[in-house]
Design a protein around this motif. Structure first.
Motif, PDB file in Angstrom:
ATOM      1  N   SER A   6       0.679  -1.310  -0.139  1.00 55.67           N
ATOM      2  CA  SER A   6      -0.248   0.103   0.118  1.00 55.67           C
ATOM      3  C   SER A   6       0.276   1.230  -0.353  1.00 55.67           C
ATOM      4  CB  SER A   6      -0.691  -0.282   0.974  1.00 55.67           C
ATOM      5  OG  SER A   6      -1.718  -1.342   1.344  1.00 55.67           O
ATOM      6  N   PHE A   7       1.970   1.416   0.953  1.00 54.65           N
ATOM      7  CA  PHE A   7       3.059   2.804   0.772  1.00 54.65           C
ATOM      8  C   PHE A   7       4.132   1.747   1.216  1.00 54.65           C
ATOM      9  CE2 PHE A   7      -1.037   4.260   3.419  1.00 54.65           C
ATOM     10  CZ  PHE A   7      -0.725   5.452   2.790  1.00 54.65           C
ATOM     11  N   VAL A   8       5.233   3.137  -0.043  1.00 56.10           N
ATOM     12  CA  VAL A   8       6.379   2.675   0.500  1.00 56.10           C
ATOM     13  C   VAL A   8       6.867   3.525   0.645  1.00 56.10           C
ATOM     14  CG1 VAL A   8       8.383   2.480  -1.063  1.00 56.10           C
ATOM     15  CG2 VAL A   8       6.741   0.598  -1.769  1.00 56.10           C
ATOM     16  N   ALA A  20      10.536  19.248  -4.368  1.00 54.24           N
ATOM     17  CA  ALA A  20      10.921  19.693  -5.855  1.00 54.24           C
ATOM     18  C   ALA A  20      11.581  19.045  -6.914  1.00 54.24           C
ATOM     19  CB  ALA A  20      12.796  20.925  -5.475  1.00 54.24           C
ATOM     20  N   PHE A  21      12.270  18.096  -6.353  1.00 46.53           N
ATOM     21  CA  PHE A  21      12.899  17.334  -7.555  1.00 46.53           C
ATOM     22  C   PHE A  21      11.173  16.053  -7.826  1.00 46.53           C
ATOM     23  CE2 PHE A  21      13.814  12.451  -8.411  1.00 46.53           C
ATOM     24  CZ  PHE A  21      15.273  12.781  -9.568  1.00 46.53           C
ATOM     25  N   TYR A  22      10.678  16.242  -6.905  1.00 46.03           N
ATOM     26  CA  TYR A  22       9.410  15.305  -7.241  1.00 46.03           C
ATOM     27  C   TYR A  22       8.258  16.018  -8.036  1.00 46.03           C
ATOM     28  CZ  TYR A  22      11.612  10.598  -4.874  1.00 46.03           C
ATOM     29  OH  TYR A  22      12.071   9.503  -4.490  1.00 46.03           O
ATOM     30  N   LEU A  23       7.816  17.148  -7.471  1.00 49.51           N
ATOM     31  CA  LEU A  23       6.765  17.740  -8.067  1.00 49.51           C
ATOM     32  C   LEU A  23       7.094  18.921  -8.926  1.00 49.51           C
ATOM     33  CD1 LEU A  23       4.824  19.039  -4.388  1.00 49.51           C
ATOM     34  CD2 LEU A  23       4.981  16.536  -5.968  1.00 49.51           C
ATOM     35  N   ALA A  30       0.978  16.388  -5.417  1.00 48.08           N
ATOM     36  CA  ALA A  30       0.833  15.184  -3.562  1.00 48.08           C
ATOM     37  C   ALA A  30      -0.089  14.988  -4.067  1.00 48.08           C
ATOM     38  CB  ALA A  30       1.293  16.776  -2.847  1.00 48.08           C
ATOM     39  N   ALA A  31      -0.165  14.186  -3.369  1.00 51.14           N
ATOM     40  CA  ALA A  31      -1.728  13.603  -2.520  1.00 51.14           C
ATOM     41  C   ALA A  31      -1.921  13.642  -0.983  1.00 51.14           C
ATOM     42  CB  ALA A  31      -1.653  11.810  -2.352  1.00 51.14           C
ATOM     43  N   LEU A  32      -0.410  14.604  -0.211  1.00 49.24           N
ATOM     44  CA  LEU A  32      -0.483  15.052   0.961  1.00 49.24           C
ATOM     45  C   LEU A  32       0.724  15.745   0.975  1.00 49.24           C
ATOM     46  CD1 LEU A  32      -1.860  15.299   3.526  1.00 49.24           C
ATOM     47  CD2 LEU A  32      -0.496  13.143   4.314  1.00 49.24           C
ATOM     48  N   ASP A  33       0.624  16.603   1.483  1.00 49.35           N
ATOM     49  CA  ASP A  33       2.131  17.189   1.987  1.00 49.35           C
ATOM     50  C   ASP A  33       1.109  18.576   3.162  1.00 49.35           C
ATOM     51  OD1 ASP A  33       4.346  19.117   1.664  1.00 49.35           O
ATOM     52  OD2 ASP A  33       3.626  19.852  -0.323  1.00 49.35           O
ATOM     53  N   MET A  40       3.562  12.977   0.247  1.00 53.60           N
ATOM     54  CA  MET A  40       2.703  11.120   0.003  1.00 53.60           C
ATOM     55  C   MET A  40       2.544  11.533  -1.683  1.00 53.60           C
ATOM     56  SD  MET A  40       1.245   9.794   2.950  1.00 53.60           S
ATOM     57  CE  MET A  40       1.543   9.847   4.856  1.00 53.60           C
ATOM     58  N   ILE A  41       2.832  10.396  -2.574  1.00 48.36           N
ATOM     59  CA  ILE A  41       2.662  11.048  -3.770  1.00 48.36           C
ATOM     60  C   ILE A  41       1.994   9.391  -4.074  1.00 48.36           C
ATOM     61  CG2 ILE A  41       3.879  11.495  -5.649  1.00 48.36           C
ATOM     62  CD1 ILE A  41       5.841  12.521  -4.296  1.00 48.36           C
TER      63      ILE A  41
END
Length: 138
Positions: A6-8, A20-23, A30-33, A40-41
């Protein structure tokens, strides 16, 4: 227990750098920041990549092992074509990814390359022509 993940969750040193890197760099959403704590992505229909500030991670999970070398984990993003592999590696490098190596044809038939995120976690970008490789494609 159902056979699924479910989560990593990855412990990160600098959440702002990861954001900055991922978004901004990779263009993910982001699903939750929660600034200063967790990002969380949603990385799949039923999968969330959670980037958690290391001291918050340690407070809940316990001490993090530290030392030389890379973390003993890779995250893989599989695509359909070799051109997609090269394109994603170029995008990641433009976002500041640590280049680990150019993509190469592997002896098992796939085509893969790696990059490191701001914390050095290794991402494999791959084509996998076998049946298991087809299972993970959208």
């Amino acid at each position: 227990m159902d056979q699924r993940i479910s989560f990593v969750t990855l412990a990160v040193r600098d959440l702002d750098a990861s954001r900055a890197f991922y978004l901004d760099g990779l263009g993910w959403k982001a699903a939750l920041d929660v600034p200063g704590e967790v990002l969380m992505i949603q990385a799949g229909e039923h999968l969330v990549l959670s980037l958690w500030v290391s001291h918050e991670f340690e407070a809940e999970v316990g001490p993090i092992r530290r030392g030389e070398g890379v973390a003993p984990i890779t995250l893989s993003h599989n695509v359909r074509t070799e051109a997609e592999v090269d394109e994603i590696l170029a995008t990641a490098r433009a976002a500041g990814a640590e280049p680990v190596g150019e993509a190469v044809q592997r002896e098992w038939g796939g085509y893969t390359g790696y990059f490191g995120d701001p914390d050095g976690f290794r991402w494999e970008i791959a084509t996998n022509p076998g049946p298991i490789g087809q299972v993970v494609l959208p």
